[in-house]
Design a protein around this motif. Structure first.
Motif, PDB file in Angstrom:
ATOM      1  N   THR A  50       0.834  -1.208   0.000  1.00  0.00           N
ATOM      2  CA  THR A  50       0.000   0.000   0.000  1.00  0.00           C
ATOM      3  C   THR A  50       0.864   1.253   0.000  1.00  0.00           C
ATOM      4  OG1 THR A  50      -1.701  -1.212   1.229  1.00  0.00           O
ATOM      5  CG2 THR A  50      -1.861   1.191   1.205  1.00  0.00           C
ATOM      6  N   TRP A  51       1.882   1.263   0.833  1.00  0.00           N
ATOM      7  CA  TRP A  51       2.813   2.400   0.848  1.00  0.00           C
ATOM      8  C   TRP A  51       3.472   2.573  -0.515  1.00  0.00           C
ATOM      9  CZ3 TRP A  51       3.591   6.261   4.188  1.00  0.00           C
ATOM     10  CH2 TRP A  51       3.143   6.116   5.498  1.00  0.00           C
ATOM     11  N   TRP A  52       3.845   1.461  -1.118  1.00  0.00           N
ATOM     12  CA  TRP A  52       4.495   1.490  -2.440  1.00  0.00           C
ATOM     13  C   TRP A  52       3.579   2.148  -3.469  1.00  0.00           C
ATOM     14  CZ3 TRP A  52       9.312  -0.916  -3.654  1.00  0.00           C
ATOM     15  CH2 TRP A  52       9.638  -0.932  -5.007  1.00  0.00           C
ATOM     16  N   PHE A  53       2.314   1.757  -3.476  1.00  0.00           N
ATOM     17  CA  PHE A  53       1.343   2.319  -4.421  1.00  0.00           C
ATOM     18  C   PHE A  53       1.121   3.814  -4.158  1.00  0.00           C
ATOM     19  CE2 PHE A  53      -3.270   3.284  -5.045  1.00  0.00           C
ATOM     20  CZ  PHE A  53      -3.206   3.438  -6.422  1.00  0.00           C
ATOM     21  N   VAL A  54       0.896   4.166  -2.904  1.00  0.00           N
ATOM     22  CA  VAL A  54       0.656   5.572  -2.565  1.00  0.00           C
ATOM     23  C   VAL A  54       1.867   6.426  -2.939  1.00  0.00           C
ATOM     24  CG1 VAL A  54       0.301   7.181  -0.638  1.00  0.00           C
ATOM     25  CG2 VAL A  54      -1.000   5.040  -0.741  1.00  0.00           C
ATOM     26  N   ARG A  55       3.041   5.898  -2.678  1.00  0.00           N
ATOM     27  CA  ARG A  55       4.272   6.630  -3.005  1.00  0.00           C
ATOM     28  C   ARG A  55       4.385   6.850  -4.512  1.00  0.00           C
ATOM     29  NH1 ARG A  55      10.308   4.256  -2.187  1.00  0.00           N
ATOM     30  NH2 ARG A  55       9.344   2.684  -3.516  1.00  0.00           N
ATOM     31  N   TYR A 103       6.096 -11.391  -8.715  1.00  0.00           N
ATOM     32  CA  TYR A 103       7.159 -10.402  -8.900  1.00  0.00           C
ATOM     33  C   TYR A 103       8.515 -11.042  -9.187  1.00  0.00           C
ATOM     34  CZ  TYR A 103       4.388  -6.271  -8.064  1.00  0.00           C
ATOM     35  OH  TYR A 103       3.467  -5.257  -8.208  1.00  0.00           O
ATOM     36  N   ILE A 104       8.550 -12.373  -9.219  1.00  0.00           N
ATOM     37  CA  ILE A 104       9.769 -13.045  -9.666  1.00  0.00           C
ATOM     38  C   ILE A 104       9.953 -12.828 -11.170  1.00  0.00           C
ATOM     39  CG2 ILE A 104      10.840 -15.312 -10.012  1.00  0.00           C
ATOM     40  CD1 ILE A 104       9.641 -16.198  -7.378  1.00  0.00           C
ATOM     41  N   VAL A 105       8.843 -12.700 -11.880  1.00  0.00           N
ATOM     42  CA  VAL A 105       8.899 -12.446 -13.325  1.00  0.00           C
ATOM     43  C   VAL A 105       9.496 -11.064 -13.565  1.00  0.00           C
ATOM     44  CG1 VAL A 105       7.550 -12.235 -15.443  1.00  0.00           C
ATOM     45  CG2 VAL A 105       6.865 -13.872 -13.662  1.00  0.00           C
ATOM     46  N   PRO A 106      10.496 -10.945 -14.439  1.00  0.00           N
ATOM     47  CA  PRO A 106      11.102  -9.633 -14.701  1.00  0.00           C
ATOM     48  C   PRO A 106      10.057  -8.625 -15.160  1.00  0.00           C
ATOM     49  CG  PRO A 106      12.416 -11.378 -15.679  1.00  0.00           C
ATOM     50  CD  PRO A 106      11.146 -12.023 -15.207  1.00  0.00           C
ATOM     51  N   PRO A 107      10.161  -7.373 -14.711  1.00  0.00           N
ATOM     52  CA  PRO A 107       9.174  -6.358 -15.105  1.00  0.00           C
ATOM     53  C   PRO A 107       9.304  -5.986 -16.579  1.00  0.00           C
ATOM     54  CG  PRO A 107      10.984  -5.336 -13.922  1.00  0.00           C
ATOM     55  CD  PRO A 107      11.200  -6.818 -13.817  1.00  0.00           C
ATOM     56  N   ALA A 108       8.239  -5.425 -17.112  1.00  0.00           N
ATOM     57  CA  ALA A 108       8.256  -4.982 -18.504  1.00  0.00           C
ATOM     58  C   ALA A 108       9.277  -3.852 -18.677  1.00  0.00           C
ATOM     59  CB  ALA A 108       6.865  -4.493 -18.906  1.00  0.00           C
ATOM     60  N   ARG A 145       0.197   2.038 -16.935  1.00  0.00           N
ATOM     61  CA  ARG A 145       0.291   0.586 -16.698  1.00  0.00           C
ATOM     62  C   ARG A 145       0.996   0.291 -15.383  1.00  0.00           C
ATOM     63  NH1 ARG A 145       1.771   0.454 -22.195  1.00  0.00           N
ATOM     64  NH2 ARG A 145       3.969   0.097 -21.611  1.00  0.00           N
ATOM     65  N   THR A 146       2.025   1.051 -15.097  1.00  0.00           N
ATOM     66  CA  THR A 146       2.761   0.850 -13.848  1.00  0.00           C
ATOM     67  C   THR A 146       1.882   1.185 -12.647  1.00  0.00           C
ATOM     68  OG1 THR A 146       4.832   1.398 -14.979  1.00  0.00           O
ATOM     69  CG2 THR A 146       4.844   1.470 -12.568  1.00  0.00           C
ATOM     70  N   THR A 147       1.141   2.270 -12.737  1.00  0.00           N
ATOM     71  CA  THR A 147       0.215   2.641 -11.665  1.00  0.00           C
ATOM     72  C   THR A 147      -0.821   1.546 -11.451  1.00  0.00           C
ATOM     73  OG1 THR A 147       0.491   5.002 -12.168  1.00  0.00           O
ATOM     74  CG2 THR A 147      -1.443   4.380 -10.878  1.00  0.00           C
ATOM     75  N   LEU A 148      -1.358   1.020 -12.543  1.00  0.00           N
ATOM     76  CA  LEU A 148      -2.361  -0.050 -12.452  1.00  0.00           C
ATOM     77  C   LEU A 148      -1.768  -1.293 -11.805  1.00  0.00           C
ATOM     78  CD1 LEU A 148      -5.168  -1.155 -13.110  1.00  0.00           C
ATOM     79  CD2 LEU A 148      -4.304  -1.793 -15.370  1.00  0.00           C
ATOM     80  N   LYS A 149      -0.552  -1.638 -12.180  1.00  0.00           N
ATOM     81  CA  LYS A 149       0.100  -2.823 -11.617  1.00  0.00           C
ATOM     82  C   LYS A 149       0.254  -2.694 -10.102  1.00  0.00           C
ATOM     83  CE  LYS A 149       4.398  -5.489 -11.745  1.00  0.00           C
ATOM     84  NZ  LYS A 149       5.758  -5.613 -12.338  1.00  0.00           N
ATOM     85  N   PHE A 150       0.721  -1.536  -9.645  1.00  0.00           N
ATOM     86  CA  PHE A 150       0.912  -1.341  -8.209  1.00  0.00           C
ATOM     87  C   PHE A 150      -0.423  -1.295  -7.475  1.00  0.00           C
ATOM     88  CE2 PHE A 150       5.125   1.024  -9.226  1.00  0.00           C
ATOM     89  CZ  PHE A 150       5.748  -0.181  -9.442  1.00  0.00           C
ATOM     90  N   GLY A 167      -4.269  -3.936  -3.918  1.00  0.00           N
ATOM     91  CA  GLY A 167      -5.649  -4.386  -3.782  1.00  0.00           C
ATOM     92  C   GLY A 167      -5.753  -5.887  -3.584  1.00  0.00           C
ATOM     93  N   ALA A 168      -4.902  -6.641  -4.276  1.00  0.00           N
ATOM     94  CA  ALA A 168      -4.933  -8.098  -4.151  1.00  0.00           C
ATOM     95  C   ALA A 168      -4.517  -8.542  -2.755  1.00  0.00           C
ATOM     96  CB  ALA A 168      -4.017  -8.722  -5.198  1.00  0.00           C
ATOM     97  N   TYR A 169      -3.535  -7.861  -2.169  1.00  0.00           N
ATOM     98  CA  TYR A 169      -3.131  -8.205  -0.802  1.00  0.00           C
ATOM     99  C   TYR A 169      -4.290  -7.977   0.178  1.00  0.00           C
ATOM    100  CZ  TYR A 169       1.867  -9.123  -1.423  1.00  0.00           C
ATOM    101  OH  TYR A 169       3.083  -9.692  -1.755  1.00  0.00           O
ATOM    102  N   TRP A 170      -4.965  -6.833   0.024  1.00  0.00           N
ATOM    103  CA  TRP A 170      -6.081  -6.562   0.931  1.00  0.00           C
ATOM    104  C   TRP A 170      -7.256  -7.490   0.661  1.00  0.00           C
ATOM    105  CZ3 TRP A 170      -5.117  -4.565   5.243  1.00  0.00           C
ATOM    106  CH2 TRP A 170      -4.168  -3.565   5.399  1.00  0.00           C
ATOM    107  N   ALA A 171      -7.452  -7.858  -0.596  1.00  0.00           N
ATOM    108  CA  ALA A 171      -8.501  -8.829  -0.923  1.00  0.00           C
ATOM    109  C   ALA A 171      -8.194 -10.176  -0.270  1.00  0.00           C
ATOM    110  CB  ALA A 171      -8.619  -8.987  -2.440  1.00  0.00           C
TER     111      ALA A 171
END
Length: 216
Positions: A135-140, A198-203, A161-166, A171-175
């Protein structure tokens, strides 16, 4: 206007913040080692002694995975940022505080994975703590984009796309946390899938035509 001008005056390159984040995460990923104990075999049964300490080693591995993935992701965001400011630095401290505490609920989680009266509580505590740094990561990141801190050469589509990913990650963690109230195993599985994704390399970052960095 005065607050905006004051924030503008605190802007600087991101290299110093990156070094600070690296240092804090290095300490955070090392501290769980202090919770490990050497096996003390009874009746010469070393295998049984190691087995008895399995929860400690499993909790350590869980902590290293989570903190390590945040460390690798921080290198991406460091690359995307052109500068930081006072607000972003404060949000980064919040993120570091949240991610540094993630090892503490890992041991109770491992100890109660078998299914007992405390399993639900252990999972909820772990998922709640795990959701905090996301959550902090997304807000930041939202703050950074609102303040124009990312590299101006990045395309708007890539930033979205990056904003959506974060956002999806947080959201998935809170879900998963909410799901765990009904089924703690399902909630934990969802959270672990999100983490391991997140083991998969980012775009690769996409830049505006003709503005690609020469070293990329």
């Amino acid at each position: 206007q005065m607050a905006t001008s004051s924030l503008k005056a605190t802007e600087r390159k991101s290299d110093r913040l990156e070094a600070f984040i690296d240092a804090v995460l290095a300490i955070a990923i090392t501290l769980p080692v202090t919770e490990l104990h050497a096996p003390e075999p009874t009746d010469g049964d070393l295998a049984a002694a190691y087995l008895k300490l399995a929860p400690e080693y499993a909790a350590y591995a869980l902590s290293v995975i989570l903190i390590g993935l945040y460390w690798t992701s921080s290198h991406l965001t460091g690359k995307l940022l052109q500068k930081t400011d006072h607000g972003y630095n404060l949000l980064s401290i919040g993120f570091l505080a949240a991610v540094s505490i993630t090892p503490f609920p890992a041991r109770p989680l491992i100890e109660h994975l078998g299914g007992d009266a405390e399993s639900k509580t252990a999972v909820l505590a772990y998922l709640g703590v795990a959701a905090a740094p996301a959550t902090w990561w997304f807000v930041r990141w939202v703050y950074a984009t609102a303040r124009g801190l990312p590299d101006q050469r990045l395309t708007d589509a890539y930033l979205r796309r990056t904003t959506l990913k974060f956002a999806v990650t947080a959201g998935a963690y809170w879900a998963a946390f909410v799901l765990a109230f009904w089924n703690w195993r399902a909630g934990l599985i969802v959270a672990e899938i999100v983490t391991l994704s997140y083991i998969v390399p980012p775009a690769k970052p996409s830049y505006k035509p003709g503005q690609e960095p020469e070293n990329d």
